[in-house]
Design an enzyme around this catalytic site. Structure first.
Site, PDB file in Angstrom:
ATOM      1  N   LYS A  49       0.863  -1.135   0.260  1.00 24.54           N
ATOM      2  CA  LYS A  49       0.080   0.125  -0.171  1.00 24.54           C
ATOM      3  C   LYS A  49       0.703   1.799   0.585  1.00 24.54           C
ATOM      4  CE  LYS A  49      -3.947  -1.810   2.084  1.00 24.54           C
ATOM      5  NZ  LYS A  49      -4.403  -2.835   3.222  1.00 24.54           N
ATOM      6  N   GLN A  93      -4.929  -1.848   9.753  1.00 26.92           N
ATOM      7  CA  GLN A  93      -4.447  -3.322   8.602  1.00 26.92           C
ATOM      8  C   GLN A  93      -4.986  -4.014   9.581  1.00 26.92           C
ATOM      9  OE1 GLN A  93      -3.432  -3.257   5.874  1.00 26.92           O
ATOM     10  NE2 GLN A  93      -4.067  -5.845   6.172  1.00 26.92           N
ATOM     11  N   ASP A 116     -11.018   2.776   3.834  1.00 28.02           N
ATOM     12  CA  ASP A 116     -11.742   1.509   3.395  1.00 28.02           C
ATOM     13  C   ASP A 116     -13.284   1.204   3.556  1.00 28.02           C
ATOM     14  OD1 ASP A 116      -9.189  -0.557   3.194  1.00 28.02           O
ATOM     15  OD2 ASP A 116      -9.294  -0.883   5.366  1.00 28.02           O
TER      16      ASP A 116
END
Ligand code: NAP
Length: 281
Positions: A49, A93, A116
């Site tokens: 990422k 994460q 997200d």
């Protein structure tokens, strides 16, 4: 034989588009990625990422915190990132170490920085069809379908899997595009029969070889979200690829299908967040 939907190529094209857009913006979009603990797969995702951000000109910060990080420390960092003017997207994460509650952590992220799209505010917005961000993997699937010239309206779509991250939002996005959607799960009765009705079949189960050719209608579009290891340790999807490709009209491979699109959609969400926070239309 099915046309292969090349997620790597499509992803490359979109990242070029994003890089151009970023270069033309009056502010630099910024993403903060927070990793807690020592999960090796998560460390790889975070690295990827970070690299992807740099490649398109997005500013990125990576916070690698030890396994024993306390709830207060993690929430404190999120509060700080919520206020940071250089950061427009925050991603924690998952999975988190067991002593940390993922729901509480997601709730702590400012919804307009929740790239997200896991915060209940953003999940709710997806339900009503008035969204800023789309969850990255289902959004990637929609983009693959769109950019392959496949129409969704009026089609019978079957999604196997009902997770909050993939299956449920996937069904919702297909519904917003006017598909007739069926969601299947481990308690579905007559799964093969239901799948055989699908013009577009999306599998998000997490079991290698799960979708066999007898579950697929001749000419169906087959999208494989699964990421599994086969008996030789190689990355594979849920779909029995060769046999299904012989029947389908379009198919996504694993690797090189949905996978590359997930990070690409994260980049897109970060740019969207920066534009919204910066008041740029
Ligand atoms: P998950 O939370 O484990 O959900 C799996 C779903 O599959 C559940 O809804 C489960 O049903 C259903 N299922 C399991 N066995 C089944 C069966 N025998 N028949 C029908 N349905 C069954 O997994 P996830 O997070 O959604 O991820 C799914 C897969 O996608 C995994 O391989 C994951 O690695 C992959 N993935 C890939 C990406 C990417 O970027 N390509 C991103 C995210 C996830 P129940 O709800 O009834 O248990």
């Amino acid at each position: 034989m099915a046309t292969i939907i090349n997620g790597k190529e499509i992803s490359k094209t979109i990242r070029e588009e994003i890089a151009k857009e970023v270069a033309a913006l009056p502010l630099r979009p910024g993403l903060a990625v927070v990793l807690v603990g020592n999960d090796p797969a998560s460390a790889v995702y975070v690295r990827n990422k970070n690299t992807a951000c740099r490649e398109v000109g997005i500013y990125s910060e990576v916070y690698t915190l030890p396994e024993e990080t306390t709830r207060e420390e993690l929430l404190g960092l999120i509060a700080q990132l919520n206020e940071s003017p250089a950061i427009h997207g925050i991603l924690v994460q998952l999975p988190l170490p067991r002593h940390l509650d993922p729901e509480e952590v997601i709730m702590a992220i400012r919804p307009d920085k929740d790239v997200d799209a896991f915060h209940p505010v953003n999940v709710g917005k997806i339900m009503i069809g008035n969204f800023d961000f789309l969850p990255c993997t289902p959004a990637g699937v929609m983009e693959l379908i769109r950019r392959s010239g496949i129409s969704v309206a009026g089609k019978e779509c079957v999604v196997i899997g009902r997770s909050n991250i993939v299956g449920k939002p996937q069904a919702m996005l297909l519904l917003h595009e006017n598909a007739t959607v069926t969601v299947c799960h481990s308690r579905t009765v007559g799964l093969s029969e239901v799948c055989r009705r699908a013009d577009i079949l999306v599998s998000a189960v997490g079991k290698a070889g799960f979708v066999t050719a007898d579950m697929v209608k001749e000419g169906a579009v087959v999208i494989d979200v699964g990421m599994n290891r086969d008996e030789n340790g190689r990355l594979c999807g849920d779909v029995d690829y060769d046999a299904v490709a012989a029947k389908a009209s379009y198919i996504t491979p694993v690797p090189g299908g949905v996978g590359p699109m997930t990070i690409t959609m994260l980049l897109k969400n970060t740019v969207t967040a920066a534009k919204r926070i910066g008041g740029i239309s």
